[in-house]
Motif scaffolding. Structure first.
Motif, PDB file in Angstrom:
ATOM      1  N   CYS A  47       0.805  -1.216   0.000  1.00 30.04           N
ATOM      2  CA  CYS A  47       0.000   0.000   0.000  1.00 30.04           C
ATOM      3  C   CYS A  47       0.840   1.269   0.000  1.00 30.04           C
ATOM      4  CB  CYS A  47      -0.942   0.009   1.201  1.00 30.04           C
ATOM      5  SG  CYS A  47      -2.188  -1.298   1.105  1.00 30.04           S
ATOM      6  N   SER A  48       0.282   2.305  -0.622  1.00 27.44           N
ATOM      7  CA  SER A  48       0.910   3.620  -0.645  1.00 27.44           C
ATOM      8  C   SER A  48       0.529   4.386   0.626  1.00 27.44           C
ATOM      9  CB  SER A  48       0.444   4.394  -1.879  1.00 27.44           C
ATOM     10  OG  SER A  48      -0.930   4.743  -1.732  1.00 27.44           O
ATOM     11  N   PHE A  49       1.027   5.613   0.730  1.00 25.70           N
ATOM     12  CA  PHE A  49       0.697   6.452   1.888  1.00 25.70           C
ATOM     13  C   PHE A  49      -0.801   6.726   1.972  1.00 25.70           C
ATOM     14  CE2 PHE A  49       1.158   9.382  -1.582  1.00 25.70           C
ATOM     15  CZ  PHE A  49       0.180  10.337  -1.350  1.00 25.70           C
ATOM     16  N   ALA A  50      -1.510   6.587   0.841  1.00 22.36           N
ATOM     17  CA  ALA A  50      -2.957   6.831   0.813  1.00 22.36           C
ATOM     18  C   ALA A  50      -3.750   5.664   1.400  1.00 22.36           C
ATOM     19  CB  ALA A  50      -3.420   7.100  -0.618  1.00 22.36           C
ATOM     20  N   GLY A  51      -3.064   4.546   1.678  1.00 21.47           N
ATOM     21  CA  GLY A  51      -3.736   3.400   2.291  1.00 21.47           C
ATOM     22  C   GLY A  51      -4.366   2.438   1.311  1.00 21.47           C
ATOM     23  N   THR A  52      -4.099   2.641   0.033  1.00 13.24           N
ATOM     24  CA  THR A  52      -4.603   1.711  -0.981  1.00 13.24           C
ATOM     25  C   THR A  52      -3.432   1.064  -1.699  1.00 13.24           C
ATOM     26  OG1 THR A  52      -4.750   3.487  -2.622  1.00 13.24           O
ATOM     27  CG2 THR A  52      -6.750   3.016  -1.338  1.00 13.24           C
ATOM     28  N   CYS A  53      -3.713  -0.011  -2.418  1.00 12.96           N
ATOM     29  CA  CYS A  53      -2.656  -0.735  -3.117  1.00 12.96           C
ATOM     30  C   CYS A  53      -1.958   0.196  -4.108  1.00 12.96           C
ATOM     31  CB  CYS A  53      -3.248  -1.949  -3.836  1.00 12.96           C
ATOM     32  SG  CYS A  53      -1.995  -3.070  -4.495  1.00 12.96           S
ATOM     33  N   HIS A  54      -0.652   0.222  -4.052  1.00  9.31           N
ATOM     34  CA  HIS A  54       0.162   1.077  -4.911  1.00  9.31           C
ATOM     35  C   HIS A  54      -0.013   0.660  -6.366  1.00  9.31           C
ATOM     36  CE1 HIS A  54       3.708   2.929  -6.688  1.00  9.31           C
ATOM     37  NE2 HIS A  54       3.772   3.694  -5.606  1.00  9.31           N
ATOM     38  N   GLY A  55      -0.112   1.639  -7.259  1.00  9.31           N
ATOM     39  CA  GLY A  55      -0.273   1.364  -8.679  1.00  9.31           C
ATOM     40  C   GLY A  55       0.843   0.517  -9.262  1.00  9.31           C
ATOM     41  N   GLY A  56       2.050   0.681  -8.746  1.00 10.76           N
ATOM     42  CA  GLY A  56       3.174  -0.126  -9.223  1.00 10.76           C
ATOM     43  C   GLY A  56       2.999  -1.598  -8.900  1.00 10.76           C
ATOM     44  N   VAL A  57       2.389  -1.895  -7.759  1.00 15.36           N
ATOM     45  CA  VAL A  57       2.121  -3.291  -7.378  1.00 15.36           C
ATOM     46  C   VAL A  57       1.035  -3.865  -8.286  1.00 15.36           C
ATOM     47  CG1 VAL A  57       1.312  -4.816  -5.528  1.00 15.36           C
ATOM     48  CG2 VAL A  57       2.859  -2.915  -4.998  1.00 15.36           C
ATOM     49  N   ILE A  58       0.016  -3.074  -8.559  1.00 14.83           N
ATOM     50  CA  ILE A  58      -1.055  -3.522  -9.460  1.00 14.83           C
ATOM     51  C   ILE A  58      -0.495  -3.778 -10.850  1.00 14.83           C
ATOM     52  CG2 ILE A  58      -3.169  -2.778 -10.619  1.00 14.83           C
ATOM     53  CD1 ILE A  58      -3.947  -1.439  -7.913  1.00 14.83           C
ATOM     54  N   ALA A  59       0.343  -2.855 -11.349  1.00 15.74           N
ATOM     55  CA  ALA A  59       0.967  -3.045 -12.664  1.00 15.74           C
ATOM     56  C   ALA A  59       1.848  -4.299 -12.666  1.00 15.74           C
ATOM     57  CB  ALA A  59       1.780  -1.812 -13.047  1.00 15.74           C
ATOM     58  N   SER A  60       2.597  -4.504 -11.587  1.00 11.85           N
ATOM     59  CA  SER A  60       3.434  -5.702 -11.487  1.00 11.85           C
ATOM     60  C   SER A  60       2.600  -6.971 -11.495  1.00 11.85           C
ATOM     61  CB  SER A  60       4.283  -5.657 -10.210  1.00 11.85           C
ATOM     62  OG  SER A  60       5.228  -4.619 -10.283  1.00 11.85           O
ATOM     63  N   ALA A  61       1.490  -6.965 -10.759  1.00 15.35           N
ATOM     64  CA  ALA A  61       0.617  -8.143 -10.718  1.00 15.35           C
ATOM     65  C   ALA A  61       0.063  -8.453 -12.102  1.00 15.35           C
ATOM     66  CB  ALA A  61      -0.522  -7.935  -9.719  1.00 15.35           C
ATOM     67  N   LEU A  62      -0.322  -7.421 -12.848  1.00 13.75           N
ATOM     68  CA  LEU A  62      -0.810  -7.644 -14.207  1.00 13.75           C
ATOM     69  C   LEU A  62       0.302  -8.129 -15.123  1.00 13.75           C
ATOM     70  CD1 LEU A  62      -3.300  -4.688 -14.455  1.00 13.75           C
ATOM     71  CD2 LEU A  62      -3.852  -7.097 -14.893  1.00 13.75           C
ATOM     72  N   ASP A  63       1.506  -7.593 -14.970  1.00 15.98           N
ATOM     73  CA  ASP A  63       2.651  -8.053 -15.757  1.00 15.98           C
ATOM     74  C   ASP A  63       2.927  -9.533 -15.482  1.00 15.98           C
ATOM     75  OD1 ASP A  63       4.883  -7.869 -17.492  1.00 15.98           O
ATOM     76  OD2 ASP A  63       6.204  -7.351 -15.828  1.00 15.98           O
ATOM     77  N   ILE A  64       2.867  -9.912 -14.213  1.00 12.56           N
ATOM     78  CA  ILE A  64       3.083 -11.316 -13.833  1.00 12.56           C
ATOM     79  C   ILE A  64       1.974 -12.193 -14.418  1.00 12.56           C
ATOM     80  CG2 ILE A  64       3.062 -12.909 -11.865  1.00 12.56           C
ATOM     81  CD1 ILE A  64       4.492 -10.577 -10.287  1.00 12.56           C
ATOM     82  N   ALA A  65       0.727 -11.757 -14.301  1.00 18.58           N
ATOM     83  CA  ALA A  65      -0.404 -12.557 -14.790  1.00 18.58           C
ATOM     84  C   ALA A  65      -0.359 -12.731 -16.306  1.00 18.58           C
ATOM     85  CB  ALA A  65      -1.723 -11.917 -14.368  1.00 18.58           C
ATOM     86  N   LEU A  66      -0.136 -11.639 -17.032  1.00 18.92           N
ATOM     87  CA  LEU A  66      -0.078 -11.736 -18.485  1.00 18.92           C
ATOM     88  C   LEU A  66       1.151 -12.519 -18.928  1.00 18.92           C
ATOM     89  CD1 LEU A  66      -2.282  -9.497 -18.203  1.00 18.92           C
ATOM     90  CD2 LEU A  66      -1.304  -8.457 -20.237  1.00 18.92           C
TER      91      LEU A  66
END
Length: 165
Positions: free
Chosen positions: A74-93
């Motif tokens: 999570c980022s300072f905003a308390g939600t999942c960081h966009g970089g982690v989401i992008a990484s998860a999609l990169d891993i999945a694809l």
């Protein structure tokens, strides 16, 4: 075949730190999910990311990947960081491109991500991937990362099939 290991992770009781040496902590993944690449330092530091070995893939969706959003994602905003989401999609694809092509590795050539909604700590995020086209040297794919409240992000990517010398 991509290495997965069932029951090889441990979430420490007093922190959000994940170690690949124990068991999967309660709630880390659904039953039957297995740690994807348990020896991978990126997965250990940023995941864990899981594969569903029981998923009966098709030619257009050969694999399914998931992960639980933890505090270290999570980022300072308390939600999942966009970089982690992008990484998860990169891993999945990428994992799906490997499965579709039979390659042991499929490096990312390009990846485009659109963020649709926030994911909160504790959310289980799971991929839905489509293989669009496979050539002798490339795999084209798109996919969505879905959370408990619907789609979180979508991506399209191109992956290289290494030459088999």
């Amino acid at each position: 075949m991509v290495p997965v290991s069932s029951g090889t992770g441990k979430l420490n009781d007093d922190s959000d730190e994940f170690s690949m040496n124990g068991r999967i902590a309660d709630g880390a993944a659904g039953e039957g999910w297995a740690v994807l690449h348990p020896e991978d330092r990126f997965n250990e530091a940023n995941g864990p990311f899981f594969a569903d070995p029981a998923f009966e893939g098709t030619a257009s969706e050969p694999a399914r990947i998931g992960f639980r959003v933890r505090g270290h994602n999570c980022s300072f905003a308390g939600t999942c960081h966009g970089g982690v989401i992008a990484s998860a999609l990169d891993i999945a694809l990428g994992h799906s491109a490997q499965a579709a092509s039979g390659a042991s590795h499929a490096p990312t050539i390009s990846l485009s991500v659109d963020f649709l909604a926030a994911a909160k700590e504790g959310d289980w995020l799971e991929s839905r991937v489509r293989i669009l086209r496979t050539t002798r040297s490339l795999v084209f794919a798109d996919g969505t990362l879905v959370g408990p409240d619907g789609p979180v992000a979508r991506a399209s990517g191109v992956f290289k099939i290494p030459r088999q010398d």
